[in-house]
Motif scaffolding. Structure first.
Motif, PDB file in Angstrom:
ATOM      1  N   LEU A  76      -0.004  17.218  11.969  1.00  0.00           N
ATOM      2  CA  LEU A  76       0.906  17.920  12.856  1.00  0.00           C
ATOM      3  C   LEU A  76       1.951  18.696  12.046  1.00  0.00           C
ATOM      4  O   LEU A  76       2.264  18.340  10.910  1.00  0.00           O
ATOM      5  N   THR A  77       2.497  19.723  12.650  1.00  0.00           N
ATOM      6  CA  THR A  77       3.648  20.423  12.088  1.00  0.00           C
ATOM      7  C   THR A  77       4.757  20.431  13.137  1.00  0.00           C
ATOM      8  O   THR A  77       4.508  20.189  14.322  1.00  0.00           O
ATOM      9  N   GLN A  78       5.969  20.724  12.706  1.00  0.00           N
ATOM     10  CA  GLN A  78       7.094  20.749  13.642  1.00  0.00           C
ATOM     11  C   GLN A  78       6.867  21.770  14.752  1.00  0.00           C
ATOM     12  O   GLN A  78       7.147  21.512  15.927  1.00  0.00           O
ATOM     13  N   ASP A  79       6.366  22.946  14.399  1.00  0.00           N
ATOM     14  CA  ASP A  79       6.125  23.975  15.410  1.00  0.00           C
ATOM     15  C   ASP A  79       5.066  23.523  16.416  1.00  0.00           C
ATOM     16  O   ASP A  79       5.201  23.762  17.620  1.00  0.00           O
ATOM     17  N   GLU A  80       4.029  22.871  15.913  1.00  0.00           N
ATOM     18  CA  GLU A  80       2.974  22.413  16.815  1.00  0.00           C
ATOM     19  C   GLU A  80       3.492  21.304  17.734  1.00  0.00           C
ATOM     20  O   GLU A  80       3.115  21.241  18.910  1.00  0.00           O
ATOM     21  N   ILE A  81       4.340  20.430  17.213  1.00  0.00           N
ATOM     22  CA  ILE A  81       4.911  19.366  18.035  1.00  0.00           C
ATOM     23  C   ILE A  81       5.701  19.965  19.198  1.00  0.00           C
ATOM     24  O   ILE A  81       5.569  19.536  20.348  1.00  0.00           O
ATOM     25  N   LYS A  82       6.522  20.969  18.914  1.00  0.00           N
ATOM     26  CA  LYS A  82       7.306  21.612  19.978  1.00  0.00           C
ATOM     27  C   LYS A  82       6.392  22.246  21.025  1.00  0.00           C
ATOM     28  O   LYS A  82       6.635  22.136  22.233  1.00  0.00           O
ATOM     29  N   GLU A  83       5.343  22.907  20.573  1.00  0.00           N
ATOM     30  CA  GLU A  83       4.419  23.550  21.500  1.00  0.00           C
ATOM     31  C   GLU A  83       3.672  22.501  22.329  1.00  0.00           C
ATOM     32  O   GLU A  83       3.457  22.680  23.530  1.00  0.00           O
ATOM     33  N   PHE A  84       3.277  21.414  21.679  1.00  0.00           N
ATOM     34  CA  PHE A  84       2.564  20.341  22.368  1.00  0.00           C
ATOM     35  C   PHE A  84       3.434  19.748  23.463  1.00  0.00           C
ATOM     36  O   PHE A  84       2.970  19.527  24.594  1.00  0.00           O
ATOM     37  N   GLN A  85       4.688  19.469  23.155  1.00  0.00           N
ATOM     38  CA  GLN A  85       5.578  18.830  24.115  1.00  0.00           C
ATOM     39  C   GLN A  85       5.892  19.717  25.314  1.00  0.00           C
ATOM     40  O   GLN A  85       6.339  19.213  26.352  1.00  0.00           O
ATOM     41  N   SER A  86       5.664  21.008  25.187  1.00  0.00           N
ATOM     42  CA  SER A  86       5.924  21.923  26.305  1.00  0.00           C
ATOM     43  C   SER A  86       4.648  22.317  27.046  1.00  0.00           C
ATOM     44  O   SER A  86       4.688  23.183  27.922  1.00  0.00           O
TER      45      SER A  86
END
Length: 392
Positions: free
Chosen positions: A163-173
């Motif tokens: 995972l990356t930080q950007d992907e985590i943010k996108e996943f959570q939304s």
């Protein structure tokens, strides 16, 4: 000065105590009352260090069984491997480097059912719709868990993506991805004999719990999977789901004795996936009430919180190393006046043969020893700033 700060690298902890801030920020009024009650019950704080620092059920486990006699206790201490691993996780990997693959949101696309997991070529919808109740497949397939529960660290399936930080943010939304993620969590809980009760993460025994608990007690490679599941819950926005599951495992392993082989994995690993110290304290207080033999409980407050003395030996939560005697006041002042402004520290990281003994592959040698020097004032300032931002 700018170059120094720009090249600064977070100094990793080198002891269990440096990794564990569970009791360091405790200001709850009931703590002293709890400790007084424990002292009155005759619980001893003296525990000797072990020959192995692995927790049962985790890599390299060779811990012998404890007896009720303090004199016959094997030498025990907490696992530095576990403490450092969970410290990095709770602090969002302070020395995190960019993942080895380009950021293509592979984990999110997998959960959107757009790409299959590699190397099996299976889509997430097939897993969620056809694998539930297929316990043999869930037990013996070792490639799906890294895709269902991604982390910002590499697992055993080298085809999976971190995972990356950007992907985590996108996943959570992304509602669709979150819906499937919770379905995957429910799938694994059912495999372990547990059911998800509600959207708050509360859990309970499933109807088939006896059969599944017996399997889980004997199939200890699943303890590694559970650690990964807990970490992934926290990464993808479900931190609150972790405590109910860990509490259930504590009850089953310590109180009901249905999962006795799991108890040290719960205490060394699962509890310490909790990012809030207060949550860890609540779980450890419960564990201490039911841990046997009581004098061997290693995860309580450090000795200085109990007796107020310095250098009085080891105690619950200590690494097993006896503290040095207090330095006489004149000598201490002289040492402080001659203190060098440079801090140099090093520690040996985990040897790969420990992982090989647990059946993990892909390890080619020992990890490099970490060594570095930091300006004393600058290091203290940055560490203070870091701790204030993430007081874990």
């Amino acid at each position: 000065m700018g170059n120094l700060l720009g090249s600064w690298r977070f100094k990793e902890p080198s002891t269990v105590e440096e990794c564990d801030s569970t009791w360091g920020s405790d200001s709850e009024s009931d703590e002293l009352l709890l400790l007084a009650a424990e002292d009155d019950s005759g619980i001893s704080d003296s525990v000797s260090p072990p020959e192995s620092d692995r927790a049962p059920g985790e890599p390299g486990d060779s811990s012998p069984q404890l007896t009720d006699s303090p004199e016959s206790l094997p030498k025990m201490k907490r696992s530095f491997y576990a403490a450092r691993d969970l410290y990095k996780y709770r602090h969002s990997y302070p020395n995190y480097k960019r993942s080895r693959q380009p950021n293509e949101y592979r984990n999110l696309r997998f959960y959107l059912n757009k790409i299959p997991l590699v190397p099996d070529g299976i889509f997430v919808e097939e897993i969620l719709s056809k694998w539930r109740g297929d316990y043999d497949k869930l037990e013996h397939n070792h490639t799906y868990i890294q895709w269902l529960f991604p982390l910002r660290e590499q697992g055993l399936n080298f085809y999976a993506y971190e995972l990356t930080q950007d992907e985590i943010k996108e996943f959570q939304s992304t509602r669709e991805a979150k819906r499937r993620f919770l379905a995957a969590y429910s799938l694994m809980l059912d495999f372990y004999g547990i059911k998800l009760l509600d959207k708050s993460g509360n859990v309970a025994r499933a109807p088939n719990w006896q059969e599944r608990f017996q399997h889980l007690n004997e199939s200890q490679h699943n303890y590694l999977r559970i650690t990964r599941i807990l970490k992934s819950l926290g990464e993808l926005g479900y931190e609150a789901f972790k405590a109910p599951l860990v509490r259930l495992f504590l009850e089953e392993s310590l109180f009901h004795n249905t999962l006795p082989n799991m108890q040290h994995s719960v205490l060394e690993y699962y509890v310490y996936t909790m990012r809030l110290p207060a949550t860890r304290r609540r779980l450890l207080r419960y564990a201490r009430q039911h841990y046997r033999p009581a004098h061997a409980f290693l995860w309580g407050p450090p000795p200085k919180r109990r007796g107020g003395g310095v250098g009085v030996g080891t105690g619950a939560g200590s690494s097993g190393i006896r503290a040095p005697a207090p330095t006489p006041e004149p000598q201490r002042r002289e040492q402080e006046s001659n203190t060098s402004p440079i801090i140099v520290s090093s520690h040996d990281t985990v040897m790969c043969q420990d992982l090989v003994r647990a059946g993990l592959k892909g390890c080619t040698g020992s990890m490099a020893r970490v060594e570095g020097g930091l300006m004393l004032g600058g290091a203290r300032g940055l560490r203070s700033e870091y701790n204030e931002v993430v007081p874990l």
